[in-house]
Write a protein that holds these residues in place. Sequence first.
Motif, PDB file in Angstrom:
ATOM      1  N   UNK A 169      -8.925  13.284 -11.212  1.00  0.00           N
ATOM      2  CA  UNK A 169      -7.452  13.792 -10.758  1.00  0.00           C
ATOM      3  C   UNK A 169      -7.332  14.166  -9.412  1.00  0.00           C
ATOM      4  N   UNK A 170      -8.364  14.443  -8.617  1.00  0.00           N
ATOM      5  CA  UNK A 170      -8.313  14.563  -7.199  1.00  0.00           C
ATOM      6  C   UNK A 170      -7.670  13.405  -6.536  1.00  0.00           C
ATOM      7  N   UNK A 171      -7.753  12.205  -6.974  1.00  0.00           N
ATOM      8  CA  UNK A 171      -7.453  10.977  -6.355  1.00  0.00           C
ATOM      9  C   UNK A 171      -5.964  10.660  -6.844  1.00  0.00           C
ATOM     10  N   UNK A 172      -5.824  11.026  -8.102  1.00  0.00           N
ATOM     11  CA  UNK A 172      -4.611  10.772  -8.755  1.00  0.00           C
ATOM     12  C   UNK A 172      -3.357  11.633  -8.215  1.00  0.00           C
ATOM     13  N   UNK A 173      -3.775  12.817  -7.965  1.00  0.00           N
ATOM     14  CA  UNK A 173      -2.699  13.739  -7.414  1.00  0.00           C
ATOM     15  C   UNK A 173      -3.106  14.129  -5.822  1.00  0.00           C
ATOM     16  N   UNK A 174      -3.561  12.995  -5.317  1.00  0.00           N
ATOM     17  CA  UNK A 174      -3.931  13.147  -3.869  1.00  0.00           C
ATOM     18  C   UNK A 174      -2.535  12.565  -3.054  1.00  0.00           C
ATOM     19  N   UNK A 177      -3.562   9.330  -0.622  1.00  0.00           N
ATOM     20  CA  UNK A 177      -3.918   8.088  -1.352  1.00  0.00           C
ATOM     21  C   UNK A 177      -2.789   7.619  -1.992  1.00  0.00           C
ATOM     22  N   UNK A 178      -1.659   8.327  -2.377  1.00  0.00           N
ATOM     23  CA  UNK A 178      -0.302   7.947  -3.024  1.00  0.00           C
ATOM     24  C   UNK A 178       0.407   7.334  -1.772  1.00  0.00           C
ATOM     25  N   UNK A 179       0.527   8.053  -0.583  1.00  0.00           N
ATOM     26  CA  UNK A 179       1.406   7.717   0.554  1.00  0.00           C
ATOM     27  C   UNK A 179       0.809   6.318   1.211  1.00  0.00           C
ATOM     28  N   UNK A 180      -0.661   6.086   1.164  1.00  0.00           N
ATOM     29  CA  UNK A 180      -0.803   4.766   1.867  1.00  0.00           C
ATOM     30  C   UNK A 180      -0.784   3.722   0.727  1.00  0.00           C
ATOM     31  N   UNK A 181      -0.589   3.965  -0.459  1.00  0.00           N
ATOM     32  CA  UNK A 181      -0.665   2.971  -1.437  1.00  0.00           C
ATOM     33  C   UNK A 181       0.784   2.570  -1.680  1.00  0.00           C
ATOM     34  N   UNK A 182       1.709   3.054  -1.162  1.00  0.00           N
ATOM     35  CA  UNK A 182       3.206   2.605  -1.313  1.00  0.00           C
ATOM     36  C   UNK A 182       3.619   2.026  -0.369  1.00  0.00           C
ATOM     37  N   UNK A 183       2.865   1.586   0.729  1.00  0.00           N
ATOM     38  CA  UNK A 183       3.627   0.805   1.676  1.00  0.00           C
ATOM     39  C   UNK A 183       2.720  -0.566   2.036  1.00  0.00           C
ATOM     40  N   UNK A 184       3.237  -1.479   2.827  1.00  0.00           N
ATOM     41  CA  UNK A 184       2.565  -2.654   3.183  1.00  0.00           C
ATOM     42  C   UNK A 184       1.443  -2.433   3.931  1.00  0.00           C
ATOM     43  N   UNK A 185       0.130  -1.808   3.512  1.00  0.00           N
ATOM     44  CA  UNK A 185      -0.758  -1.683   4.439  1.00  0.00           C
ATOM     45  C   UNK A 185      -2.187  -2.135   3.765  1.00  0.00           C
ATOM     46  N   UNK A 186      -3.385  -1.980   4.465  1.00  0.00           N
ATOM     47  CA  UNK A 186      -4.545  -2.564   3.913  1.00  0.00           C
ATOM     48  C   UNK A 186      -5.514  -1.600   3.253  1.00  0.00           C
ATOM     49  N   UNK A 187      -5.195  -0.561   3.225  1.00  0.00           N
ATOM     50  CA  UNK A 187      -6.152   0.698   2.913  1.00  0.00           C
ATOM     51  C   UNK A 187      -6.189   0.648   1.340  1.00  0.00           C
ATOM     52  N   UNK A 188      -5.070   0.424   0.590  1.00  0.00           N
ATOM     53  CA  UNK A 188      -5.153   0.346  -0.947  1.00  0.00           C
ATOM     54  C   UNK A 188      -6.288  -0.729  -1.271  1.00  0.00           C
ATOM     55  N   UNK A 189      -6.196  -1.954  -0.599  1.00  0.00           N
ATOM     56  CA  UNK A 189      -7.154  -2.854  -1.013  1.00  0.00           C
ATOM     57  C   UNK A 189      -8.616  -2.549  -0.735  1.00  0.00           C
ATOM     58  N   UNK A 190      -8.785  -1.915   0.714  1.00  0.00           N
ATOM     59  CA  UNK A 190     -10.214  -1.528   0.546  1.00  0.00           C
ATOM     60  C   UNK A 190     -10.599  -0.351   0.007  1.00  0.00           C
ATOM     61  N   UNK A 191      -9.901   0.761  -0.197  1.00  0.00           N
ATOM     62  CA  UNK A 191     -10.412   1.679  -1.187  1.00  0.00           C
ATOM     63  C   UNK A 191     -10.663   1.119  -2.762  1.00  0.00           C
TER      64      UNK A 191
END
Length: 782
Positions: A169-174, A177-191
């Motif tokens: 839940x701490x990751x789900x409602x963070x 994490x949400x902001x970085x995974x809604x854009x064309x960025x690399x951090x979603x793949x990394x995490x």
Amino acid sequence: MTSSSVKHRGGQIPKKAPAPASQSGELDQLLKDTDLKSTITSEWDYKVALTIITGLAFLTRFWGIGHPNEVVFDEVHFGKFASYYLQRTYFFDVHPPFGKLLFALMGWFVGYDGHFLFDNIGDSYIANNVPYVAFRALPALLGALTVSTVFLIMWESGYTLPAAIVAAGLVLFDNAHIGQTRLILLDATLVFAMSVSVLCYVRFYKLRYEPFSRKWWKWLLLTGVALSCVISTKYVGVFTFFTIGSAVAIDLWGLLDINRPNGALTLPEFGKHFMARVFGLILVPFFFYLFWFQVHFSILTRSGPGDDFMSPEFQETLSDNVMTSQSVTIDYFDSITIRHKETKTYLHSHPDKYPLRYEDGRVSSQGQQVTGYPFNDTNNHWQIMPMDPFPENNPASNQVKNGDIIKLRHVGTNTFLLSHDVASPYYPTNQEFTTVSPTDADGERFNDTLFELKIENAKVDQEFKSMSGHFKLIHHPTKVAMWTHTKPLPEWAFKQAEINGNKNIQQSSNVWYVDEISSLPAGSERLSKEPKKIKHVPFLIKYFELQRAIFFHNNALTSSHPYASQPVQWPFLLRGVSFWTQNDTRQQIYFLGNPIGWWLASSLLAVFAGIIGADQLSQRRGIDSLEELWGPGTRSRLYNSTGFFFLCWAAHYLPFYLMGRQLFLHHYLPAHLASALVTGALLEFIFNVDPIELIEQQQAGKPVGGKKGNDGARETQQRNMTAKQRKAGQSLLALWGAVGVVMAIVIGGWWFFLPLTYGKPGLSAEQVIARKWLGYDLHFAK
């Protein structure tokens, strides 16, 4: 707490009565009938929770993903790289290729041709017909799966359902994490790759009593593949390698113990364990890592903006390369323009003199200024002259070659380039560059006008060519290299760049090239040449050259940025990053975590460190209060499982204190995920839920693993017991209550900052001010 309630080491421990035969038989039968597969099948509540959490993860990541329909923040980089892949145009970036290749793959899936280059933040995707939602869907998918992976890590580690829910839940409602995974960025793949690496290692570790079995090999190799994806996305993935590597080293140290509970291993057996881990966790990731670079080179075959970062030999492997197609052999008495490889400034001179004294009081030679000028100009023209005169009409001796001693005549002022033992304007340890008259150049200053031409990676007597002949100009008498930098000189030099003699001749920024042969007529036969074939350079040579360039430019990212932050600020969420604004609607995307969740996780990290410190101190005084109060096996659980999560946090956070490059809040995301795991595990500990423990040990008070055979098999089964089996008959009401309160507050924080994460709706000045909790530099506060 009375003294009788604390167990002192070395004292007599009251023994519990042996378990009744019927109870021990029931335990044996329970363990005999229980295996991992049937256990997972029976844990319907975990499966329901996982389904709900996964659904919410997809909802929070994909909702409104098409807004804004403009280029946002670093989409200008990673969207551009995807377009370059699809155009097969060579580019340079400081990150490995895996994450960028995934974006290119997504573009290829939807038929995108790479026509849009994401040049500016705010450029319209709709007007340029870019399938941006498909690009953004990739990190959103990985971000949603990251939440599920966090839940699975807690489940596989044997934690209770409420502990798994709070960690996920701490990751789900963070919001971060949400902001970085809604854009064309690399951090979603990394995490995501980092979390999968941890999950796979947990599964592998649970099979440690079944070494070299099919499942053991499967999870070992999957751990290696996941690690390769981390390091192949960003080089900070090495922190995940350190996390897993530290756990593996501790595990191997235990296997080496001759008194280990399951019996000592022979040295050949230990060697098999060691080599298996080397193969699965080092060699396999390394070869996958190399594979992505091979794919990178295979796709990018056309000349592009990345050419300038590479050597001429590398550039000759690319089609349509300007350096290859326009390079011309340089002869003596040619007039040329010389350009610095990194700053692109031209070697320049003009009649103005250096001032008598600089601002720090040092005295100059008052010679003619030699500077770096960013634009093409007639004062950039230099005639290349031989050291000793020879007839200009002798073609055999006219060609300039590697290692030649040359002189450079400034065409505009008819003076000769010179360096001498006078300090340069900005660098007292570097030599001044100036020019002298032909009379002095042929007389007493002759030696000071001599320079050695050293072409990079060239053979002896190799021809000197324009564009492709990258070289260093070494002053022959003093052995300093001509060098420039980006800091402009004062007004007396018209804010142009300083040229000086660098004593460190090996420095890579000493490299120059000839941009143009200005004296060559347009119809010269030297300009006509046959098309050159594309050369082949072995993969490893290209790979190592690219690695050197990546690490050099990565370390050079030291310039300031208005939204850069320091590692000490991250756990407390002291500042964020402005990603996007729209004045008309007062909408903005501000990259910021959920303050409630971050402060809770950071607080419990400190609590965990305090518990470990207090336990160590009490043990030094012969007091074993931890296991007396929380039950046998608590220390092992706290150190090995929660401690592993804490190690993961520290390994992904503390190394940033050693870095001198630009740092931003998103660098903390992997560490934040690890802190969420610690939070879930520590809540379970605080509310006094019994740890994984051999039930028979609790009942009979005998040491673990004293016998082999059936006892060893029973121990293995007991260690893999699920949280539900271990907590049978215990009340989790207090833990559920705590988790309910925590999640309610966390969801409230997520909802409050939601307009800044999703970029809508626009907020009034009062609403913006209400969200500036720690003075966050939000827009539209007026």
